[in-house]
Design a protein around this motif. Structure first.
Motif, PDB file in Angstrom:
ATOM      1  N   ASN A   2      84.777 -49.086-118.569  1.00  0.00           N
ATOM      2  CA  ASN A   2      84.665 -50.052-119.656  1.00  0.00           C
ATOM      3  C   ASN A   2      84.537 -51.446-119.054  1.00  0.00           C
ATOM      4  N   ASP A   3      83.330 -52.024-119.091  1.00  0.00           N
ATOM      5  CA  ASP A   3      83.067 -53.324-118.486  1.00  0.00           C
ATOM      6  C   ASP A   3      83.208 -54.479-119.461  1.00  0.00           C
ATOM      7  N   VAL A   4      83.653 -54.231-120.703  1.00  0.00           N
ATOM      8  CA  VAL A   4      83.794 -55.310-121.676  1.00  0.00           C
ATOM      9  C   VAL A   4      84.830 -56.302-121.166  1.00  0.00           C
ATOM     10  N   LEU A   5      84.447 -57.580-121.132  1.00  0.00           N
ATOM     11  CA  LEU A   5      85.341 -58.608-120.608  1.00  0.00           C
ATOM     12  C   LEU A   5      86.302 -59.115-121.664  1.00  0.00           C
ATOM     13  N   CYS A   6      87.438 -59.624-121.208  1.00  0.00           N
ATOM     14  CA  CYS A   6      88.391 -60.307-122.063  1.00  0.00           C
ATOM     15  C   CYS A   6      89.030 -61.420-121.254  1.00  0.00           C
ATOM     16  N   VAL A   7      89.681 -62.313-121.967  1.00  0.00           N
ATOM     17  CA  VAL A   7      90.427 -63.401-121.342  1.00  0.00           C
ATOM     18  C   VAL A   7      91.883 -63.210-121.726  1.00  0.00           C
ATOM     19  N   VAL A   8      92.750 -63.188-120.744  1.00  0.00           N
ATOM     20  CA  VAL A   8      94.182 -63.072-120.980  1.00  0.00           C
ATOM     21  C   VAL A   8      94.805 -64.432-120.702  1.00  0.00           C
ATOM     22  N   GLU A  28      95.407 -57.169-106.482  1.00  0.00           N
ATOM     23  CA  GLU A  28      95.319 -55.804-107.005  1.00  0.00           C
ATOM     24  C   GLU A  28      93.988 -55.548-107.706  1.00  0.00           C
ATOM     25  N   HIS A  29      93.084 -56.519-107.670  1.00  0.00           N
ATOM     26  CA  HIS A  29      91.768 -56.437-108.329  1.00  0.00           C
ATOM     27  C   HIS A  29      91.892 -56.159-109.823  1.00  0.00           C
ATOM     28  N   LEU A  30      92.960 -56.689-110.433  1.00  0.00           N
ATOM     29  CA  LEU A  30      93.123 -56.567-111.880  1.00  0.00           C
ATOM     30  C   LEU A  30      92.446 -57.720-112.609  1.00  0.00           C
ATOM     31  N   ALA A  31      92.064 -58.752-111.884  1.00  0.00           N
ATOM     32  CA  ALA A  31      91.393 -59.919-112.458  1.00  0.00           C
ATOM     33  C   ALA A  31      90.236 -60.328-111.564  1.00  0.00           C
ATOM     34  N   ALA A  32      89.210 -60.862-112.192  1.00  0.00           N
ATOM     35  CA  ALA A  32      88.077 -61.408-111.441  1.00  0.00           C
ATOM     36  C   ALA A  32      88.351 -62.849-111.045  1.00  0.00           C
ATOM     37  N   CYS A  33      89.084 -63.573-111.907  1.00  0.00           N
ATOM     38  CA  CYS A  33      89.312 -65.000-111.709  1.00  0.00           C
ATOM     39  C   CYS A  33      90.579 -65.395-112.470  1.00  0.00           C
ATOM     40  N   VAL A  34      91.347 -66.292-111.888  1.00  0.00           N
ATOM     41  CA  VAL A  34      92.505 -66.866-112.572  1.00  0.00           C
ATOM     42  C   VAL A  34      92.406 -68.378-112.435  1.00  0.00           C
ATOM     43  N   ARG A  62      88.673 -57.139-117.296  1.00  0.00           N
ATOM     44  CA  ARG A  62      88.034 -56.160-118.174  1.00  0.00           C
ATOM     45  C   ARG A  62      89.058 -55.661-119.181  1.00  0.00           C
ATOM     46  N   GLN A  63      88.629 -55.414-120.407  1.00  0.00           N
ATOM     47  CA  GLN A  63      89.550 -54.916-121.437  1.00  0.00           C
ATOM     48  C   GLN A  63      90.237 -53.627-121.004  1.00  0.00           C
ATOM     49  N   ALA A  64      89.550 -52.817-120.245  1.00  0.00           N
ATOM     50  CA  ALA A  64      90.121 -51.554-119.775  1.00  0.00           C
ATOM     51  C   ALA A  64      91.331 -51.776-118.870  1.00  0.00           C
ATOM     52  N   LEU A  65      91.467 -52.972-118.296  1.00  0.00           N
ATOM     53  CA  LEU A  65      92.573 -53.274-117.388  1.00  0.00           C
ATOM     54  C   LEU A  65      93.709 -54.038-118.068  1.00  0.00           C
ATOM     55  N   TYR A  66      93.573 -54.306-119.367  1.00  0.00           N
ATOM     56  CA  TYR A  66      94.567 -55.138-120.032  1.00  0.00           C
ATOM     57  C   TYR A  66      95.996 -54.605-119.869  1.00  0.00           C
ATOM     58  N   ALA A  98      78.337 -59.134-114.756  1.00  0.00           N
ATOM     59  CA  ALA A  98      78.228 -58.206-113.633  1.00  0.00           C
ATOM     60  C   ALA A  98      79.225 -58.561-112.535  1.00  0.00           C
ATOM     61  N   TRP A  99      79.324 -59.850-112.212  1.00  0.00           N
ATOM     62  CA  TRP A  99      80.266 -60.283-111.172  1.00  0.00           C
ATOM     63  C   TRP A  99      81.709 -59.980-111.567  1.00  0.00           C
ATOM     64  N   ALA A 100      82.093 -60.323-112.791  1.00  0.00           N
ATOM     65  CA  ALA A 100      83.468 -60.123-113.234  1.00  0.00           C
ATOM     66  C   ALA A 100      83.824 -58.643-113.285  1.00  0.00           C
ATOM     67  N   ALA A 101      82.916 -57.818-113.785  1.00  0.00           N
ATOM     68  CA  ALA A 101      83.176 -56.382-113.874  1.00  0.00           C
ATOM     69  C   ALA A 101      83.335 -55.773-112.478  1.00  0.00           C
ATOM     70  N   ALA A 102      82.558 -56.230-111.521  1.00  0.00           N
ATOM     71  CA  ALA A 102      82.664 -55.726-110.158  1.00  0.00           C
ATOM     72  C   ALA A 102      83.941 -56.227-109.471  1.00  0.00           C
TER      73      ALA A 102
END
Length: 108
Positions: A2-8, A28-34, A62-66, A98-102
């Motif tokens: 699930n590559d859908v992005l979200c902002v926490v 832990e690669h749970l976030a692309a950027c903080v 990614r929403q899948a990692l929330y 693409a960058w954030a999902a990867a």
């Protein structure tokens, strides 16, 4: 996947706490950027109106990692009841998507 992005969004009492949380999410690669922003917060806590300087964490994932992101924040956070809000992203540029999902990929 699930590559859908979200902002926490979360807040921390200081930059040290915010950085500890952010670095854990990134390692832990749970976030692309903080991102970290200084904010002044007013809120009710235990019947009292409080005003504090805090650091807001803006976490792109990614929403899948929330659930994993939330668990990490709760594990590392010094507050009894930290803010953890997940905001849906309605649109995103293809390159950033693409960058954030990867990047937010614990399998890496």
């Amino acid at each position: 996947m699930n590559d859908v992005l979200c902002v926490v969004l979360s807040t921390a009492p200081d930059q040290t706490s915010a950085t500890r949380i952010g670095e854990a999410l990134l390692s832990e690669h749970l976030a692309a950027c903080v991102q970290y922003e200084a904010v002044r917060s007013q809120y009710w806590w235990q019947g009292a109106l409080c005003t504090d300087d805090e650091v807001r964490l803006v976490i792109k994932t990614r929403q899948a990692l929330y659930a994993a992101v939330e668990a990490a924040i709760l594990r590392l956070h010094p507050y009894d009841c930290p803010q953890v809000l997940c905001l849906a992203v309605d649109a995103v540029s293809a390159g950033y998507q693409a960058w954030a999902a990867a990047s937010a990929n614990p399998a890496v």
